[in-house]
Design a protein around this motif. Sequence first.
Motif, PDB file in Angstrom:
ATOM      1  N   TYR A   1       0.750  -1.356  -0.311  1.00  0.00           N
ATOM      2  CA  TYR A   1       0.037  -0.130  -0.124  1.00  0.00           C
ATOM      3  C   TYR A   1       0.763   1.254  -0.055  1.00  0.00           C
ATOM      4  O   TYR A   1       1.862   1.433   0.584  1.00  0.00           O
ATOM      5  CB  TYR A   1      -0.773  -0.099   1.353  1.00  0.00           C
ATOM      6  N   PRO A   2       0.422   2.268  -0.576  1.00  0.00           N
ATOM      7  CA  PRO A   2       0.998   3.572  -0.011  1.00  0.00           C
ATOM      8  C   PRO A   2       0.945   4.273   0.792  1.00  0.00           C
ATOM      9  O   PRO A   2      -0.186   3.292   1.811  1.00  0.00           O
ATOM     10  CB  PRO A   2       0.404   4.845  -1.735  1.00  0.00           C
ATOM     11  N   LEU A   3       1.988   4.891   1.533  1.00  0.00           N
ATOM     12  CA  LEU A   3       1.628   5.588   2.810  1.00  0.00           C
ATOM     13  C   LEU A   3       0.464   5.987   2.749  1.00  0.00           C
ATOM     14  O   LEU A   3      -0.199   6.084   4.204  1.00  0.00           O
ATOM     15  CB  LEU A   3       2.388   6.292   3.124  1.00  0.00           C
ATOM     16  N   GLU A   4      -0.267   7.030   1.927  1.00  0.00           N
ATOM     17  CA  GLU A   4      -1.760   7.106   2.177  1.00  0.00           C
ATOM     18  C   GLU A   4      -2.918   6.534   2.762  1.00  0.00           C
ATOM     19  O   GLU A   4      -4.245   6.963   2.853  1.00  0.00           O
ATOM     20  CB  GLU A   4      -1.651   8.341   1.040  1.00  0.00           C
ATOM     21  N   GLN A   5      -3.024   5.326   2.343  1.00  0.00           N
ATOM     22  CA  GLN A   5      -3.303   4.487   2.103  1.00  0.00           C
ATOM     23  C   GLN A   5      -3.098   3.224   3.188  1.00  0.00           C
ATOM     24  O   GLN A   5      -3.846   1.882   3.626  1.00  0.00           O
ATOM     25  CB  GLN A   5      -3.576   3.152   1.099  1.00  0.00           C
ATOM     26  N   VAL A   6      -2.916   3.573   4.737  1.00  0.00           N
ATOM     27  CA  VAL A   6      -2.519   3.214   5.520  1.00  0.00           C
ATOM     28  C   VAL A   6      -3.275   2.455   6.445  1.00  0.00           C
ATOM     29  O   VAL A   6      -3.852   2.075   7.160  1.00  0.00           O
ATOM     30  CB  VAL A   6      -2.140   3.711   6.301  1.00  0.00           C
ATOM     31  N   ALA A   7      -5.209   3.418   6.243  1.00  0.00           N
ATOM     32  CA  ALA A   7      -6.396   2.939   6.899  1.00  0.00           C
ATOM     33  C   ALA A   7      -6.529   1.993   6.187  1.00  0.00           C
ATOM     34  O   ALA A   7      -6.724   0.733   7.218  1.00  0.00           O
ATOM     35  CB  ALA A   7      -7.011   3.702   6.640  1.00  0.00           C
ATOM     36  N   GLU A   8      -5.645   1.797   4.823  1.00  0.00           N
ATOM     37  CA  GLU A   8      -7.381   0.524   4.661  1.00  0.00           C
ATOM     38  C   GLU A   8      -5.775  -0.719   4.716  1.00  0.00           C
ATOM     39  O   GLU A   8      -6.277  -1.992   4.877  1.00  0.00           O
ATOM     40  CB  GLU A   8      -6.990   0.979   2.726  1.00  0.00           C
ATOM     41  N   ALA A   9      -4.628  -0.685   4.538  1.00  0.00           N
ATOM     42  CA  ALA A   9      -3.454  -1.849   5.159  1.00  0.00           C
ATOM     43  C   ALA A   9      -4.003  -1.764   6.758  1.00  0.00           C
ATOM     44  O   ALA A   9      -4.022  -3.398   7.056  1.00  0.00           O
ATOM     45  CB  ALA A   9      -2.403  -0.891   5.003  1.00  0.00           C
ATOM     46  N   HIS A  10      -4.675  -1.158   7.728  1.00  0.00           N
ATOM     47  CA  HIS A  10      -4.832  -1.404   8.997  1.00  0.00           C
ATOM     48  C   HIS A  10      -6.176  -2.799   9.062  1.00  0.00           C
ATOM     49  O   HIS A  10      -6.307  -3.125   9.096  1.00  0.00           O
ATOM     50  CB  HIS A  10      -4.845  -0.375   9.625  1.00  0.00           C
ATOM     51  N   LYS A  11      -7.300  -1.799   7.739  1.00  0.00           N
ATOM     52  CA  LYS A  11      -8.275  -2.771   7.529  1.00  0.00           C
ATOM     53  C   LYS A  11      -8.245  -4.352   7.518  1.00  0.00           C
ATOM     54  O   LYS A  11      -8.987  -5.289   7.531  1.00  0.00           O
ATOM     55  CB  LYS A  11      -9.350  -2.170   7.046  1.00  0.00           C
ATOM     56  N   GLU A  12      -6.977  -4.264   6.191  1.00  0.00           N
ATOM     57  CA  GLU A  12      -6.740  -5.323   6.004  1.00  0.00           C
ATOM     58  C   GLU A  12      -6.188  -6.224   6.958  1.00  0.00           C
ATOM     59  O   GLU A  12      -6.401  -7.934   7.068  1.00  0.00           O
ATOM     60  CB  GLU A  12      -6.279  -5.593   4.635  1.00  0.00           C
ATOM     61  N   SER A  13      -4.963  -6.259   8.101  1.00  0.00           N
ATOM     62  CA  SER A  13      -4.401  -6.844   8.693  1.00  0.00           C
ATOM     63  C   SER A  13      -5.428  -7.290  10.008  1.00  0.00           C
ATOM     64  O   SER A  13      -4.962  -7.804  10.423  1.00  0.00           O
ATOM     65  CB  SER A  13      -3.251  -5.806   8.951  1.00  0.00           C
ATOM     66  N   GLU A  14      -6.552  -6.439  10.088  1.00  0.00           N
ATOM     67  CA  GLU A  14      -7.242  -6.309  11.444  1.00  0.00           C
ATOM     68  C   GLU A  14      -8.559  -7.919  10.655  1.00  0.00           C
ATOM     69  O   GLU A  14      -8.848  -8.529  12.398  1.00  0.00           O
ATOM     70  CB  GLU A  14      -8.224  -5.135  11.512  1.00  0.00           C
ATOM     71  N   SER A  15      -8.304  -8.219   9.611  1.00  0.00           N
ATOM     72  CA  SER A  15      -8.779  -9.372   8.548  1.00  0.00           C
ATOM     73  C   SER A  15      -8.748 -10.900   9.619  1.00  0.00           C
ATOM     74  O   SER A  15      -8.901 -11.823   9.674  1.00  0.00           O
ATOM     75  CB  SER A  15      -9.298  -9.188   7.916  1.00  0.00           C
ATOM     76  N   TRP A  16      -6.931 -10.675  10.006  1.00  0.00           N
ATOM     77  CA  TRP A  16      -6.448 -12.408  10.476  1.00  0.00           C
ATOM     78  C   TRP A  16      -6.207 -13.102   9.295  1.00  0.00           C
ATOM     79  O   TRP A  16      -6.323 -14.101   9.433  1.00  0.00           O
ATOM     80  CB  TRP A  16      -7.288 -12.648  11.476  1.00  0.00           C
ATOM     81  N   HIS A  17      -6.488 -12.487   8.431  1.00  0.00           N
ATOM     82  CA  HIS A  17      -6.543 -13.299   7.049  1.00  0.00           C
ATOM     83  C   HIS A  17      -5.380 -13.017   5.466  1.00  0.00           C
ATOM     84  O   HIS A  17      -5.907 -13.180   4.663  1.00  0.00           O
ATOM     85  CB  HIS A  17      -8.142 -13.326   5.906  1.00  0.00           C
ATOM     86  N   VAL A  18      -4.335 -12.026   6.204  1.00  0.00           N
ATOM     87  CA  VAL A  18      -3.601 -12.133   5.722  1.00  0.00           C
ATOM     88  C   VAL A  18      -2.252 -13.291   4.802  1.00  0.00           C
ATOM     89  O   VAL A  18      -1.960 -13.654   5.778  1.00  0.00           O
ATOM     90  CB  VAL A  18      -1.921 -11.265   5.969  1.00  0.00           C
ATOM     91  N   ARG A  19      -1.589 -13.639   3.866  1.00  0.00           N
ATOM     92  CA  ARG A  19      -1.375 -14.597   3.564  1.00  0.00           C
ATOM     93  C   ARG A  19       0.395 -13.641   3.403  1.00  0.00           C
ATOM     94  O   ARG A  19       0.189 -13.196   2.657  1.00  0.00           O
ATOM     95  CB  ARG A  19      -1.383 -15.244   2.074  1.00  0.00           C
ATOM     96  N   GLY A  20       1.017 -14.590   4.795  1.00  0.00           N
ATOM     97  CA  GLY A  20       2.205 -13.468   4.725  1.00  0.00           C
ATOM     98  C   GLY A  20       1.992 -12.032   4.879  1.00  0.00           C
ATOM     99  O   GLY A  20       1.740 -12.095   6.064  1.00  0.00           O
ATOM    100  N   LYS A  21       2.785 -11.115   4.227  1.00  0.00           N
ATOM    101  CA  LYS A  21       2.778  -9.827   5.068  1.00  0.00           C
ATOM    102  C   LYS A  21       2.361  -8.765   4.071  1.00  0.00           C
ATOM    103  O   LYS A  21       2.333  -8.521   3.179  1.00  0.00           O
ATOM    104  CB  LYS A  21       4.403  -9.122   5.126  1.00  0.00           C
ATOM    105  N   LEU A  22       1.625  -7.713   5.275  1.00  0.00           N
ATOM    106  CA  LEU A  22       0.967  -6.683   4.219  1.00  0.00           C
ATOM    107  C   LEU A  22       2.277  -5.235   4.381  1.00  0.00           C
ATOM    108  O   LEU A  22       2.930  -5.381   5.419  1.00  0.00           O
ATOM    109  CB  LEU A  22       0.359  -5.755   5.037  1.00  0.00           C
TER     110      LEU A  22
END
Length: 324
Positions: free
Chosen positions: A295-316
């Motif tokens: 994600y670009p820095l400006e989309q930090v909120a979206e990155a957090h929402k994805e991380s909070e889903s607990w369904h990430v394969r690997g890293k964001l």
Amino acid sequence: MKAVRINEFGGTEVLKIQEVERPVPGADEILVKCYASGVNPADWVIRNGGNDFLKPILKLPLILGWDAAGIVEEVGSNVTNFKRGDEVYGVPNFPGDGSYAEYFSAKANQFALKPKSISFNEAAGVPLAGLVAWAGNFQLGQLQAGQKVLIHGASGGVGSFAVQFAKAKGAYVIGTASAGNLAFLKQIGADEVIDYRNQQFEELLQDIDLVFDASPLRDNKERLKCINVLKEGGIYVSVNVDFAFGDEVKEALTKKKAKGEVVGGSGSYVSAEYLSEIAQLIDSGKVKVVISKVYPLEQVAEAHKESESWHVRGKLVLEVRKEH
């Protein structure tokens, strides 16, 4: 400089991109021109106000981000192992002013030269998860070649490194994940895979040397199942530092003459030596960095929402600036 700072605790709305002063490195620190920062559950746990373990040490305002890759801009007067222009990766000062920023300063002994074969974005996905995985397997888990390790949450950030590190060192690796991630676990080196939703690992396994629990599930009943599959004298390691071992868990460990450990609480796992060893494994092709999304820095909120889903394969990863 630009940085993502929080001035209060709360949801993603508290993440603000602000102009802040560029930090000045202390005598034992380096100033890093940041190219990318990993996004970890610790980031949004802290954004929300922390857990029992973290609350006493959090001070606002703060810049999030404890995974980073970049180029050394300045070195403190006592730093001898880096020079300006070195490409590095590591863990910024925790919890302090982190790597969601164009520059950050950090203790030099928390950084190493970045793996040469990968980009800054990929390198930023390694340090925190990689170090927890390394310490869980080897520092606390004492894993040796030929031993059997069961890794829960094996497709996540910590788990996917733990699988690869264990395999690279010659262990027999069993990983649990959801059905959609089992083929992925095989690709990164798991010898056996278990669908945690449809298979009962405690009925399938026994005499395991190490159970490395990298799952976010906080449940002492699940811990008891893990201890049941250990061999006598085995080791159980959990990443959930904020969830104490219950009395039944302690009793079960004693009965098995087993050790129970927690990794990730103090900084004892943050080691330049471990980072250098991990870099060698990456550059030799034995370990791949699995990036789910950048994600670009400006989309930090979206990155957090994805991380909070607990369904990430690997890293964001947050891309702070483009690589030239």
